[in-house]
Write an enzyme that holds these catalytic residues in place. Structure first.
Site, PDB file in Angstrom:
ATOM      1  N   GLY A  47      83.037  80.800 112.428  1.00 36.34           N
ATOM      2  CA  GLY A  47      82.118  79.711 112.122  1.00 36.34           C
ATOM      3  C   GLY A  47      81.457  79.945 110.776  1.00 36.34           C
ATOM      4  CG  PHE A  48      79.541  82.875 109.584  1.00 39.26           C
ATOM      5  CD1 PHE A  48      78.300  83.506 109.583  1.00 39.26           C
ATOM      6  CD2 PHE A  48      80.561  83.430 110.337  1.00 39.26           C
ATOM      7  CE1 PHE A  48      78.094  84.663 110.316  1.00 39.26           C
ATOM      8  CE2 PHE A  48      80.367  84.579 111.072  1.00 39.26           C
ATOM      9  CZ  PHE A  48      79.134  85.194 111.058  1.00 39.26           C
ATOM     10  CG  HIS A  49      81.505  76.041 109.272  1.00 41.26           C
ATOM     11  ND1 HIS A  49      82.444  76.935 109.708  1.00 41.26           N
ATOM     12  CD2 HIS A  49      81.557  74.983 110.105  1.00 41.26           C
ATOM     13  CE1 HIS A  49      83.054  76.444 110.763  1.00 41.26           C
ATOM     14  NE2 HIS A  49      82.539  75.259 111.033  1.00 41.26           N
ATOM     15  CB  ALA A  50      76.351  73.006 108.886  1.00 40.78           C
ATOM     16  NE  ARG A  95      79.012  74.182 113.150  1.00 47.68           N
ATOM     17  CZ  ARG A  95      79.301  72.933 113.520  1.00 47.68           C
ATOM     18  NH1 ARG A  95      80.447  72.666 114.081  1.00 47.68           N
ATOM     19  NH2 ARG A  95      78.452  71.962 113.292  1.00 47.68           N
TER      20      ARG A  95
END
Ligand code: T46
Length: 138
Positions: A47-50, A95
């Site tokens: 993840g590590f993004h929106a 997230r």
């Protein structure tokens, strides 16, 4: 932050269980894409993004994993281990996924096709965009 879970009706009989996912019946958008993650290695975080636009429903159809959701003001950790429960993730939500069990199959239903330009991959950019969106909505 309000976390929205979708309770998915299970059709069960002596043969086992079946869950159907249908637009407007139990999924609040038209499903344009489905993908799933499996064989996730021990200790991995994804993840590590929106997303700017994308809405998704996430279901641990097998095994379990943990989601960290962050709306820029609050962070919530959610444990997913129920194939009859969908987690709705709206746009502008950072997230991260972690603690995948060996057998985890994480299925995601999306309201858009894959589009790299919809991703916000830098956390500071995410915080700036959230502030802009909040100002627009004031
Ligand atoms: C999300 C979380 C929950 C594609 O070619 N098509 C696709 O539909 C997707 C989702 C990914 N890919 C490619 C892009 C990368 O080369 O598959 C590779 C892995 O994707 P990514 O690093 O974005 O995977 P995650 O686990 O970090 O994030 C994914 C989704 O991309 C994202 O939208 O919300 O799962």
């Amino acid at each position: 932050m309000q976390i929205k879970f979708l309770q998915l009706q299970t059709h069960g009989d002596e043969r086992g269980s079946l869950i159907s996912l249908e637009h407007e019946k139990n999924i609040p958008f038209e499903i344009k894409r489905v993908y799933y993650m499996f064989n996730t290695k021990e200790g991995v975080r994804r993840g590590f993004h929106a997303h700017q636009q994308l809405k998704q429903v996430v279901i641990a159809v097998r095994g379990s994993c943990r989601f960290l959701l962050d709306d820029g003001k609050e962070k919530i950790s959610i444990f997913l281990d129920n194939p009859a429960q969908g987690l709705l993730i709206e746009s502008f939500m950072w997230r991260e996924m972690h603690d995948f069990s060996d057998d985890c199959v994480l299925m995601v239903l999306a309201d858009r096709l894959y589009d790299e330009s919809d991703y916000i991959r830098d956390y500071n950019d995410f915080l700036k965009l959230i502030k802009m969106v909040d100002k627009q909505n004031d």
